[in-house]
Design a protein around this motif. Sequence first.
Motif, mmCIF file in Angstrom:
data_model
loop_
_atom_site.group_PDB
_atom_site.id
_atom_site.type_symbol
_atom_site.label_atom_id
_atom_site.label_comp_id
_atom_site.label_asym_id
_atom_site.label_seq_id
_atom_site.Cartn_x
_atom_site.Cartn_y
_atom_site.Cartn_z
ATOM 1 N N HIS B 666 56.580 43.084 65.099
ATOM 2 C CA HIS B 666 56.264 42.319 66.305
ATOM 3 C C HIS B 666 54.753 42.211 66.437
ATOM 4 N N TRP B 667 54.290 41.047 66.877
ATOM 5 C CA TRP B 667 52.855 40.829 67.049
ATOM 6 C C TRP B 667 52.588 40.341 68.469
ATOM 7 N N CYS B 668 51.431 40.693 68.960
ATOM 8 C CA CYS B 668 51.005 40.143 70.246
ATOM 9 C C CYS B 668 49.492 39.972 70.232
ATOM 10 N N VAL B 669 49.048 38.778 70.567
ATOM 11 C CA VAL B 669 47.622 38.561 70.829
ATOM 12 C C VAL B 669 47.523 38.166 72.289
ATOM 13 N N GLU B 670 46.696 38.875 73.042
ATOM 14 C CA GLU B 670 46.604 38.545 74.461
ATOM 15 C C GLU B 670 45.157 38.582 74.904
ATOM 16 N N ASP B 671 44.938 37.958 76.054
ATOM 17 C CA ASP B 671 43.586 37.816 76.586
ATOM 18 C C ASP B 671 43.584 38.317 78.018
ATOM 19 N N CYS B 672 43.183 39.581 78.198
ATOM 20 C CA CYS B 672 43.156 40.145 79.545
ATOM 21 C C CYS B 672 41.733 40.216 80.057
ATOM 22 N N GLY B 673 40.884 39.339 79.527
ATOM 23 C CA GLY B 673 39.490 39.377 79.980
ATOM 24 C C GLY B 673 38.792 40.577 79.382
ATOM 25 N N ARG B 674 37.827 41.123 80.141
ATOM 26 C CA ARG B 674 37.071 42.263 79.622
ATOM 27 C C ARG B 674 38.001 43.459 79.391
ATOM 28 N N ILE B 675 37.929 44.018 78.200
ATOM 29 C CA ILE B 675 38.724 45.202 77.897
ATOM 30 C C ILE B 675 37.892 46.440 78.206
ATOM 31 N N ILE B 676 38.412 47.297 79.046
ATOM 32 C CA ILE B 676 37.655 48.487 79.441
ATOM 33 C C ILE B 676 37.886 49.613 78.450
ATOM 34 N N ASN B 677 39.138 49.764 78.006
ATOM 35 C CA ASN B 677 39.478 50.831 77.066
ATOM 36 C C ASN B 677 40.492 50.272 76.065
ATOM 37 N N PRO B 678 40.035 49.927 74.864
ATOM 38 C CA PRO B 678 40.903 49.213 73.922
ATOM 39 C C PRO B 678 42.218 49.938 73.640
ATOM 40 N N LEU B 742 32.788 42.883 86.425
ATOM 41 C CA LEU B 742 33.504 43.568 85.354
ATOM 42 C C LEU B 742 34.230 42.583 84.445
ATOM 43 N N GLY B 743 34.800 41.547 85.028
ATOM 44 C CA GLY B 743 35.465 40.516 84.231
ATOM 45 C C GLY B 743 36.845 40.879 83.737
ATOM 46 N N ALA B 744 37.418 41.970 84.272
ATOM 47 C CA ALA B 744 38.724 42.424 83.770
ATOM 48 C C ALA B 744 39.860 41.723 84.491
ATOM 49 N N LYS B 745 40.872 41.375 83.719
ATOM 50 C CA LYS B 745 42.136 40.904 84.281
ATOM 51 C C LYS B 745 43.192 41.937 83.900
ATOM 52 N N GLY B 746 44.433 41.696 84.289
ATOM 53 C CA GLY B 746 45.469 42.702 84.059
ATOM 54 C C GLY B 746 46.065 42.627 82.670
ATOM 55 N N ALA B 747 46.595 43.767 82.205
ATOM 56 C CA ALA B 747 47.173 43.822 80.861
ATOM 57 C C ALA B 747 48.558 44.460 80.829
ATOM 58 N N GLY B 748 48.995 44.995 81.934
ATOM 59 C CA GLY B 748 50.179 45.849 81.902
ATOM 60 C C GLY B 748 51.498 45.128 81.749
ATOM 61 N N GLU B 749 51.524 43.839 81.980
ATOM 62 C CA GLU B 749 52.819 43.170 81.999
ATOM 63 C C GLU B 749 52.974 42.128 80.890
#
Lengths: 171, 793
Positions: B666-678, B742-749
């Motif tokens: 399985h692959w996923c490429v996503e764009d959650c804005g600024r990544i705080i902790n890869p 900060l430029g971060a968006k969400g990544a959890g979902e």
Amino acid sequence: MTRIFADQIDVELTVNGEPVEARVPVGQHVIDFLRQNLGLTGAHASCEHGVCGACTIRVDGSSVRGCLMLAAQLDGADVWTIEGLSDSDSIRDLQEAFIARNALQCGFCTPGMLVAAEELLAQGGVPERTAIREHLSGNYCRCTGYEAIVDAVETVARQRAGQVQSGKVRA
Amino acid sequence: MTIQFGNPDRPNSYIGKTVPRPNAGRLVEGRGKYVDDITLPRMLHVAFVRSPFAHAKILGIDAEEAKSVKGVLRIFTGADLAEICTPWVAVLEHLKGLKSPPEYPMALDRACWVGEPVVAVVATSRSAAEDGAALVEVDYDPLPIVTDMMSALDATTPVLHTELGDNLAFQRLHEEGDVDSVFQTAHKVVSAHFKTGRHTGVTPEPRSILVDWNPAERQMTAYHATQAPHMMQTALAEHLDIPESRVRVICGDVGGSYGIKVHVYPDEVATAAIAKIMARPVKFIADRLESFTTDIHARDHEIEARIAVDAEGKILAIDVDDWTAIGAYSVYPRTSAIEGNQVVNLCGGPYDFANYRAKTTVVFQNKTPTCQYRAVGHPIAVTVTEGLVDMAAAALGMDPVEIRRRNMYADDVYPVTSPAKMRFEGLSHHQSMDKLVALMDYDALRADQAEARARGVHRGIGIASFIELTNPSPFMYGIGGARISAQDGCTVRMDPDGSIVALSGVTEQGQGTEAMLSQIVAEGVGVHPENVRVITGDTQVTPYGGGTWASRGAGIGGEAALRSAQALRDSILEVAAAMLQADQASLDIRDGQVVDTDTGAQRMPLEELGRIVYFRGDTLPDGLPRELVQTRHYITSEYPFAFTNGVQASYLEVDTETGIVTLLKHWCVEDCGRIINPQLVDEQIRGGIVQGLGGALFEEIHYDSEGQLLNGSMADYLVPMAGEMPDMIVGHVETPTKESALGAKGAGEAGTAGAPAAVMNAINDALRPLGAQVTEMPFTPERILRALGSIED
Ligand code: FES
Ligand code: FES
């Protein structure tokens, strides 16, 4: 109703290397005995019927589901929980690999997962990833998606087999 | 001070790096503190007697025998609790027409689903409470039931809540462009019927609450496994008639939430009510059957949908008719209309097209209430959209990647408004797709698929693009009248030893909130993350905030943390400048030392500054501000939501003899804005993907026609285990939101949003040469064999 059987039973056992004497209700499960009577809250109750592995502990050298065994069966047993395994440093490398690889999120499955993983690692060698996945298939983790856990276990197997020097987790 | 994110060698460059989680060490040692690990003096336990009927009148309750059980102290009925607890009605003003009846902590004279609490038994031990509960006799008179979704509005179907007039909870129609005429003239029209299985979160730690009421102080303290402590504070205060300031909600370690623990549950309010009546601590821990029958369910949707495309594969129109059944009540306070509403908002999301119609119909039925669960509505919208796009590609003989490239919003068109009227600030569909295709080596995979097919092995590749709603503003709940905070706050202070304490309104359920906050604060102040202690989950201590839901922790909580940390840095430097008789602008803080900005020369460690400020303040100039504490709150304002985007791919094998699907990769490429902790982001993605894979392949709550839940155990309700799950390759594109520093968006979902559609498309890609197609989740062996025509009846 006449009481034919005693509803409490005396047990003597060793928990995390320390002697324990207790009088336990006959229907009490090991997980409740450990958590409620001994204050060992590291192992968790989750499905309470043997499916999820959150309650996994070590009894007489094998991993056992604390929700399927009765405390009354523990007489003479040698029990190890995550607390004792931590205090004795016996799975320190595995714990460190879990932290380094972020192989835990909420941590609820983790104590059981570590006991189950250690059971596999104790067999020695470097198991295939599919074998690691297979061995951990009785331990439910909703958070991680398992891959990080498999990575951490694989890393420790390699380390113990002398194939890598330090804690570099992902090749 | 603006952070030079582009320079990885900048001082204190912790944002963007993988740093260890401060709380992981204790969790691997079994030193976590979940609610059930807490024991308070004089603590009691409550067990609930629950309705065994989907719909029944409660004629009488006989608790005499239960009272004789040793350890049972008191027994409460719904009427008992109604005396001190007001009912709630889960509607929101901006969801026009949404209706739901008043709901009490326990059923009064009528139970409306199997599992609804009816009687509470309180005892000195949980086993005594359960023994007592087993002896309570309730006299029920079964009532006509509503179980089927599609016939819920038929004239012949009984009305569940007669006072509401019908079984319709909510309906919304959105129309843009001229859908009907486009469908009449389009080159190709493809339609399909989709079903997503009703499923639930199966949190490893069951729902848990321990409530104490101290009558002398008139103070309630609730130790609660929750995602939203301040929301719970409001709910308990309001319905139990306690001033909000006298309710303290403490949220320690939480064993998994995924949206399940962000709602107000009747049995948890009942526990609080009982604690208030008995003036003793009362603990409720759901058992696994209770979890299945009373944790919110989700995703029970049936969708009829169609797509119109031209000869070049350009999408001309999408038309979606979504139905969902939400159980007996809309869930408080977020309501159960949001999921259907999201389907309307999100279908067609990645694509630049003009004509869109979507309707959602939300009905009541005698089942467990449904509500928001990880990636709310997204898996449904993505399944419908991506399923249709693949079918259109197949109808045109076009490659699935190609048809997407022809329709996705160009990466340089932003800002843009979608036909669903969603506003996108900046997305990266094409870059993400390019990256995905490279990561998976698409052409090589197609070659492998062809080679396997030649051997009679049926492999499939499935692609699913998606958008994800994160960082919600008050447009999500606040404008509807709910006291659910969209803003969040952080207080950062420096203690005498130079260490930093950060108190945040967002909470930790394992996502790594505390690690992420420690990095941001460390960078903002100029210390090592190890010297930042993060405190979350205590309404009496932290700034007011919304908590953790809708992927808001990093984007909103993180920005508040950054702003407060930078403000503290300024406060520290103001004092340092006075002490060093230097120009404040020439000083910086690096690794816990005040330094000269230009040379990096160390001028003073923070602990020395702390010593002077706290113990020798007499040596500082009069009037020098010496508050080494700063608080900032942050709320998004320009956009109602910060959308993210991504694309997933699944490679799998279908055994056409057994119907079993084996996930290969399985692959996923996503764009959650600024990544705080890869690392934390990657693992959020992976965990989310597997949750989506569960919905695609295994998870489905079954009811019979009487409304009985049939698979209420983990042996019967299948969840993904290690053996069946694939390895996952995760890649990123970073398009920071310009709304915040900060430029971060969400990544959890994101993982959960796209995974089911990718699997569906891969299965159908494998089955297409055989003329079979599946659109009903989960894709069990039985459903696949039926699609293949191997079993019929
Ligand atoms: S709690 Fe024992 S296996 Fe789940
Ligand atoms: S880390 Fe949460 S269940 Fe495994």
